[in-house]
Design a protein around this motif. Structure first.
Motif, PDB file in Angstrom:
ATOM      1  N   TRP A  63       9.430  -3.229  47.236  1.00 49.17           N
ATOM      2  CA  TRP A  63       8.643  -3.848  46.157  1.00 49.17           C
ATOM      3  C   TRP A  63       8.528  -5.340  46.418  1.00 49.17           C
ATOM      4  N   ARG A  64       7.292  -5.838  46.397  1.00 49.79           N
ATOM      5  CA  ARG A  64       7.048  -7.250  46.662  1.00 49.79           C
ATOM      6  C   ARG A  64       6.222  -7.867  45.531  1.00 49.79           C
ATOM      7  N   ILE A  65       6.420  -9.161  45.307  1.00 50.86           N
ATOM      8  CA  ILE A  65       5.639  -9.897  44.321  1.00 50.86           C
ATOM      9  C   ILE A  65       5.039 -11.127  44.986  1.00 50.86           C
ATOM     10  N   ASN A  66       3.783 -11.379  44.692  1.00 55.81           N
ATOM     11  CA  ASN A  66       3.085 -12.558  45.209  1.00 55.81           C
ATOM     12  C   ASN A  66       2.508 -13.382  44.074  1.00 55.81           C
ATOM     13  N   TRP A  67       2.407 -14.692  44.295  1.00 56.66           N
ATOM     14  CA  TRP A  67       1.541 -15.566  43.512  1.00 56.66           C
ATOM     15  C   TRP A  67       0.499 -16.073  44.506  1.00 56.66           C
ATOM     16  N   PHE A  68      -0.665 -15.405  44.513  1.00 51.92           N
ATOM     17  CA  PHE A  68      -1.670 -15.595  45.557  1.00 51.92           C
ATOM     18  C   PHE A  68      -1.009 -15.337  46.917  1.00 51.92           C
ATOM     19  N   ASP A  69      -0.971 -16.324  47.834  1.00 55.96           N
ATOM     20  CA  ASP A  69      -0.370 -16.079  49.146  1.00 55.96           C
ATOM     21  C   ASP A  69       1.107 -16.482  49.205  1.00 55.96           C
ATOM     22  N   VAL A  70       1.671 -16.878  48.085  1.00 59.27           N
ATOM     23  CA  VAL A  70       3.083 -17.277  48.038  1.00 59.27           C
ATOM     24  C   VAL A  70       3.935 -16.040  47.761  1.00 59.27           C
ATOM     25  N   ARG A  71       4.852 -15.747  48.656  1.00 58.30           N
ATOM     26  CA  ARG A  71       5.684 -14.546  48.550  1.00 58.30           C
ATOM     27  C   ARG A  71       6.941 -14.867  47.731  1.00 58.30           C
ATOM     28  N   LEU A  72       7.154 -14.102  46.665  1.00 60.53           N
ATOM     29  CA  LEU A  72       8.222 -14.391  45.714  1.00 60.53           C
ATOM     30  C   LEU A  72       9.295 -13.302  45.738  1.00 60.53           C
ATOM     31  N   ASP A  73      10.437 -13.613  45.148  1.00 60.33           N
ATOM     32  CA  ASP A  73      11.551 -12.680  45.070  1.00 60.33           C
ATOM     33  C   ASP A  73      11.458 -11.883  43.773  1.00 60.33           C
ATOM     34  N   PRO A  74      11.224 -10.557  43.845  1.00 61.58           N
ATOM     35  CA  PRO A  74      11.153  -9.766  42.616  1.00 61.58           C
ATOM     36  C   PRO A  74      12.407  -9.874  41.752  1.00 61.58           C
ATOM     37  N   MET A  75      13.526 -10.213  42.379  1.00 61.12           N
ATOM     38  CA  MET A  75      14.771 -10.334  41.625  1.00 61.12           C
ATOM     39  C   MET A  75      14.693 -11.454  40.589  1.00 61.12           C
ATOM     40  N   THR A  76      13.744 -12.397  40.748  1.00 63.70           N
ATOM     41  CA  THR A  76      13.644 -13.503  39.800  1.00 63.70           C
ATOM     42  C   THR A  76      12.922 -13.104  38.513  1.00 63.70           C
ATOM     43  N   VAL A  77      12.331 -11.903  38.482  1.00 66.15           N
ATOM     44  CA  VAL A  77      11.676 -11.450  37.252  1.00 66.15           C
ATOM     45  C   VAL A  77      12.231 -10.125  36.741  1.00 66.15           C
ATOM     46  N   ALA A  78      12.909  -9.367  37.591  1.00 62.65           N
ATOM     47  CA  ALA A  78      13.442  -8.070  37.171  1.00 62.65           C
ATOM     48  C   ALA A  78      14.792  -8.253  36.481  1.00 62.65           C
ATOM     49  N   PRO A  79      15.170  -7.318  35.607  1.00 69.33           N
ATOM     50  CA  PRO A  79      16.498  -7.377  34.998  1.00 69.33           C
ATOM     51  C   PRO A  79      17.587  -7.352  36.076  1.00 69.33           C
ATOM     52  N   ALA A  80      18.687  -8.023  35.827  1.00 69.04           N
ATOM     53  CA  ALA A  80      19.768  -8.095  36.808  1.00 69.04           C
ATOM     54  C   ALA A  80      20.316  -6.699  37.104  1.00 69.04           C
ATOM     55  N   PRO A  81      20.428  -6.327  38.384  1.00 72.97           N
ATOM     56  CA  PRO A  81      20.989  -5.013  38.720  1.00 72.97           C
ATOM     57  C   PRO A  81      22.494  -4.987  38.451  1.00 72.97           C
ATOM     58  N   LYS A  82      23.046  -3.786  38.336  1.00 72.02           N
ATOM     59  CA  LYS A  82      24.481  -3.613  38.100  1.00 72.02           C
ATOM     60  C   LYS A  82      25.094  -2.844  39.262  1.00 72.02           C
ATOM     61  N   SER A  83      26.123  -3.439  39.860  1.00 71.83           N
ATOM     62  CA  SER A  83      26.826  -2.820  40.988  1.00 71.83           C
ATOM     63  C   SER A  83      25.869  -2.452  42.114  1.00 71.83           C
ATOM     64  N   GLY A  84      24.867  -3.312  42.342  1.00 74.50           N
ATOM     65  CA  GLY A  84      23.959  -3.103  43.458  1.00 74.50           C
ATOM     66  C   GLY A  84      22.941  -2.009  43.244  1.00 74.50           C
ATOM     67  N   ARG A  85      22.762  -1.565  41.998  1.00 74.81           N
ATOM     68  CA  ARG A  85      21.793  -0.513  41.710  1.00 74.81           C
ATOM     69  C   ARG A  85      20.852  -0.960  40.596  1.00 74.81           C
ATOM     70  N   THR A  86      19.640  -0.433  40.647  1.00 76.14           N
ATOM     71  CA  THR A  86      18.698  -0.685  39.565  1.00 76.14           C
ATOM     72  C   THR A  86      19.058   0.214  38.388  1.00 76.14           C
ATOM     73  N   PRO A  87      18.666  -0.165  37.168  1.00 77.16           N
ATOM     74  CA  PRO A  87      18.990   0.686  36.008  1.00 77.16           C
ATOM     75  C   PRO A  87      18.175   1.969  36.013  1.00 77.16           C
ATOM     76  N   PRO A  88      18.614   2.989  35.259  1.00 78.30           N
ATOM     77  CA  PRO A  88      17.834   4.243  35.161  1.00 78.30           C
ATOM     78  C   PRO A  88      16.416   3.975  34.672  1.00 78.30           C
ATOM     79  N   LEU A  89      15.468   4.717  35.214  1.00 77.89           N
ATOM     80  CA  LEU A  89      14.073   4.553  34.830  1.00 77.89           C
ATOM     81  C   LEU A  89      13.796   5.199  33.481  1.00 77.89           C
ATOM     82  N   VAL A  90      12.832   4.624  32.794  1.00 76.48           N
ATOM     83  CA  VAL A  90      12.275   5.257  31.603  1.00 76.48           C
ATOM     84  C   VAL A  90      10.866   5.676  31.986  1.00 76.48           C
ATOM     85  N   ASP A  91      10.750   6.871  32.548  1.00 78.29           N
ATOM     86  CA  ASP A  91       9.475   7.357  33.100  1.00 78.29           C
ATOM     87  C   ASP A  91       8.568   7.830  31.979  1.00 78.29           C
ATOM     88  N   ARG A  92       7.378   7.234  31.894  1.00 75.96           N
ATOM     89  CA  ARG A  92       6.414   7.622  30.852  1.00 75.96           C
ATOM     90  C   ARG A  92       5.450   8.673  31.364  1.00 75.96           C
TER      91      ARG A  92
END
Length: 280
Positions: free
Chosen positions: A251-280
């Motif tokens: 998963w990647r995030i860009n601001w135009f051609d500037v490549r950003l770290d998705p970790m700066t907008v996603a909730p903090a992971p726990k123990s190196g894992r992402t939280p359970p999904l809420v699949d709609r």
């Protein structure tokens, strides 16, 4: 009005002016970060003299690359004709650099025919990410698009036989093939390419104002280009297409051609894992 009342009235006027001319920023001032801002509606905002797009409510967004200069200049021109300049000092980051020797050159250097295809596909992705729409999905809270162990991080880099390769600009999430991929924020699908050379099945969502999400190595899509999507909506399936050694989502995030770290907008992971999904 007495002297005390005059002083109080002046203080309230100064407080009101200060409040109107405030520059509010949301996000860490660090290399790789996405930062959202708020100023008085009708203002103009410039980052290093580059004008930024604003919503009618005075909201804006900007981003800083992996090796961005540590001092940035943000200027705001307010509707009353006054201006304010704010120096932004970014925190410098260190990244995981792996040095690997003795790798056969054919393993890390594509053929000339492949290079032509790579350049063509890279230009198509660049054009897609250059879209500057008035969507405002970037203003909401982001969610993780997949569930699993974080197996790769933003900014890491490998050096093969002394030759640096391009840094990794995404977050890798190890997940089974076919596992759901969700939209991390509202937006519109702008690309659904089934087989790019490096990234295989590739999907891009425009979140507005130059902010986009890209999802790599997919095994299939549940949406089509031009389709509007909501945060948490199923959009694709995890795969191992392209140059991938196993099923995972990049998963990647860009601001135009500037490549950003998705970790700066996603909730903090726990123990190196992402939280359970809420699949709609």
């Amino acid at each position: 009005m007495g002297k005390t009342g005059q002083i109080l009235g002046l203080a309230m006027m100064l407080l009101a002016v200060s409040s109107v001319q405030a520059i509010e920023l949301e996000g860490d001032l660090v290399q790789g970060s996405l930062v959202r801002g708020q100023v008085e509606p009708g203002s103009q905002v410039f980052l290093n003299d580059k004008p930024l797009r604003l919503t009618q409510a005075g909201r804006f967004v900007l981003g800083f690359g992996r090796s961005e200069d540590l001092v940035q200049t943000l200027k705001v021109e307010f509707p009353d004709g006054t201006a304010k300049v704010r120096e932004l000092v970014l925190a410098e980051r260190s990244y995981d650099i792996q040095r690997i020797e003795g790798v056969p050159s054919r393993t890390v250097t594509p053929s000339e025919a492949s290079l032509e295809r790579i350049r063509r596909e890279a230009e198509e992705v660049r054009r897609t990410r250059s879209r500057d729409s008035d969507l405002t999905g970037f203003l909401g809270e982001f969610v993780w698009p997949a569930e699993g162990r974080i197996s790769g991080v933003y900014g890491s880099q490998r050096v093969y036989n002394g030759e640096p390769r391009s840094p990794h600009y995404g977050i890798d999430i190890a997940a089974p093939a076919g596992a759901p991929v969700l939209a991390p924020a509202d937006g519109v699908v702008t690309m659904a390419a089934p087989d790019l050379f490096y990234s295989g099945g590739t999907l891009i969502i425009d979140h507005g104002f130059g902010v986009s999400s890209t999802f790599l190595h997919l095994s299939g899509f549940d949406v089509t280009p031009g389709q509007a999507v909501k945060k948490g909506q199923r959009i694709a399936r995890v795969g191992s297409s392209g140059r991938s050694t196993g099923p995972h989502l990049d998963w990647r995030i860009n601001w135009f051609d500037v490549r950003l770290d998705p970790m700066t907008v996603a909730p903090a992971p726990k123990s190196g894992r992402t939280p359970p999904l809420v699949d709609r």
